[in-house]
Design an enzyme around this catalytic site. Sequence first.
Site, mmCIF file in Angstrom:
data_model
loop_
_atom_site.group_PDB
_atom_site.id
_atom_site.type_symbol
_atom_site.label_atom_id
_atom_site.label_comp_id
_atom_site.label_asym_id
_atom_site.label_seq_id
_atom_site.Cartn_x
_atom_site.Cartn_y
_atom_site.Cartn_z
ATOM 1 N N ARG A 198 0.853 -1.193 0.000
ATOM 2 C CA ARG A 198 0.000 0.000 0.000
ATOM 3 C C ARG A 198 0.889 1.244 0.000
ATOM 4 N NH1 ARG A 198 -4.898 -1.038 4.222
ATOM 5 N NH2 ARG A 198 -3.333 -0.612 5.809
ATOM 6 N N ARG A 205 -3.746 8.523 11.116
ATOM 7 C CA ARG A 205 -5.203 8.520 11.093
ATOM 8 C C ARG A 205 -5.755 9.176 12.348
ATOM 9 N NH1 ARG A 205 -5.579 2.629 9.886
ATOM 10 N NH2 ARG A 205 -3.608 3.089 8.853
ATOM 11 N N ASP A 290 -10.284 4.718 13.578
ATOM 12 C CA ASP A 290 -8.979 4.167 13.195
ATOM 13 C C ASP A 290 -8.889 3.917 11.703
ATOM 14 O OD1 ASP A 290 -10.900 2.128 14.328
ATOM 15 O OD2 ASP A 290 -9.583 0.780 13.230
ATOM 16 N N ASN A 291 -10.004 4.094 10.971
ATOM 17 C CA ASN A 291 -10.003 3.924 9.517
ATOM 18 C C ASN A 291 -10.195 5.244 8.776
ATOM 19 O OD1 ASN A 291 -9.742 1.139 9.815
ATOM 20 N ND2 ASN A 291 -11.940 0.804 9.843
ATOM 21 N N ASP A 300 -7.898 1.640 4.343
ATOM 22 C CA ASP A 300 -8.376 0.427 5.020
ATOM 23 C C ASP A 300 -9.633 -0.144 4.375
ATOM 24 O OD1 ASP A 300 -6.227 0.736 6.648
ATOM 25 O OD2 ASP A 300 -7.338 1.407 8.390
#
Length: 626
Positions: A198, A205, A290-291, A300
């Site tokens: 990635r 984040r 967290d995404n 994510d």
Amino acid sequence: MSATLETLNFDNSCLRCLPVENNTEVYPRNVAGACFSYVQPTPVDNPQLVAVSPSAMALLDLSQYELERSEFVHYFSGNLPIKGSRTAAHCYCGHQFGYFSGQLGDGAAMYIGEVVNHKDERWEIQFKGSGLTPYSRHADGRKVLRSSIREFLCSEAMHHLGIPTTRAGSCITSDSEVLRDIYYSGNPIKEKATVILRIAPTFLRFGSFEIFKPLDKITGSMGPSVGRKDILIQLLEYTINTHFPHVAAKYPDSDKERYLAFFEEVVKATAKLVALWQCVGFCHGVLNTDNMSIAGITIDYGPFGFLDVYDPDYVCNASDDGGRYAFINQPEACKWNLSKLAEALASVLPLADSNPVLEKYNELFHKFYLEKMRLKLGLIRKQLPGDEYILSVVHQNKLLFVFFWVGADFTNSFRCLNKLRISEPDRSFSELKACLLSQCTSLKDLKKRSKPSMPQSQLNMLISMIQANPNLITQMGQTALRIKNDLEKLEKLRDLNDLTEDEKRQSDNLIWDGWLKKYQCRLHIEVEHLDVDAIKTERIEVMNSNNPRFILRNYIAHNAIIQAEKGDYSEIRRVLKLLQNPYSSQLNENYQTVDYYHQTGQSNGNNRIFDYDGLPPEWSHDLRVT
């Protein structure tokens, strides 16, 4: 200017500027006082290339020749260390489905380093599925082929749709196997361990700033670095200086103004991102803090989905029972997440200062949304106050209401609209209406989609409980949302039960007729006092470049996965090429494929063929991802 696999220009500023814990052992633990933990990828057996994106790898200055070298799969599966890289796992927390979960972190991902290319662009690269980290908890740190294929394809699809996103450089599978219980049935199967590369400006984040959160009274969780305001400031300054240098340059002497400007940038970028999601029919599925990226990019990819039939209550995540992250809820969910980021920054940026900025979110979202939707409708000259009502989902005879009622395919119906030609209004009107009617789902399918998610008896019982004690609604969380969604579905189902298939087709015709006449009148205002011939070509070009012909529908990904699990990666590579040209008007044999889900295995032409830009096959209607 190009690099080789051995000469990537690494500058690992994250690890140089932020605290890294000293413990290099890999076992589950709370990591206090640090933003990263050093860790090494776990090698895999016999790595094999599934697919690679040359345009994504070019961000790292790697040429096609380097991608074809035999060493490539070893470097980007984690089997060989890449010279200059320094591998680590990132510590972060998060609010998951509305509740603070405490420490989460890179349980199946790994920071590999930051590459600065010849354009002086900084790209953080990350492995997903490369093995255990201190944040893996009870998992194995691996990802499997099917989920990796979905992330690889969707990352690249989103980029070529023009939506900010992480990029996917490569997808490499192996002979290493892991156990997965796909259907949570107690019958796990062996699947191939697979590693994705990635690429993003940063993987920081909202949850990165939540590691300092004090004890949450609802869940009893807290951030591992609670009380470490010094590290919060260190992280914040690093983020601003590295990723928002214009903010740092504008406010060098005022911490408060600098932090406020940073928050404003994140609010604006997030509002624009979710507006673009809504305009293309993308549903993320797991919009936990967290995404959510501080850079305003999509990160994510898990149980994501694109709308087929337009359904504002579409839930793409089988685990989201309450529909918290349903398609229509995404803008508000992102605003809620921003409020949690504001709370995480409160010790250095008081809520009294950040809240007024947050309150601008709705206005920003609607601004970006309307701008994009006007382009999708070919309204490129004049902006009128009533334009947003053309799109309303709740007003009869407005576009999204029509989509919802007739069960219109979201992507294909927007693409149809370019058939209305200003220079030939009568002839093109009939052609457009025929196209739109061909994109309406059947009554049978619409009834199926409108069924409540819970049995009628259970729904009645819950409604009775709420009527007896209204205060229960505040305690029911996701269940309350689920009840609301199911009640709305029931109301629509009652209306549909009064129709026959013929009556629905007649109704669809009348409904589209009413909206199209309003749209036609709006277009006449658009070209009033203008040269029709001069604008018609521009209008079609704008519409075709804002209404994709191809998206990564679930059935397309599923079709490619079926072949890949047999060791044939050709379908993935064909789909990738397709998704790299989502607005293409050209048609050739590459835009058709065998329906591998129902492949007969015969060579006499009996295999079903479907078009990538056609309506989804019936078997795909129940596809959901966990």
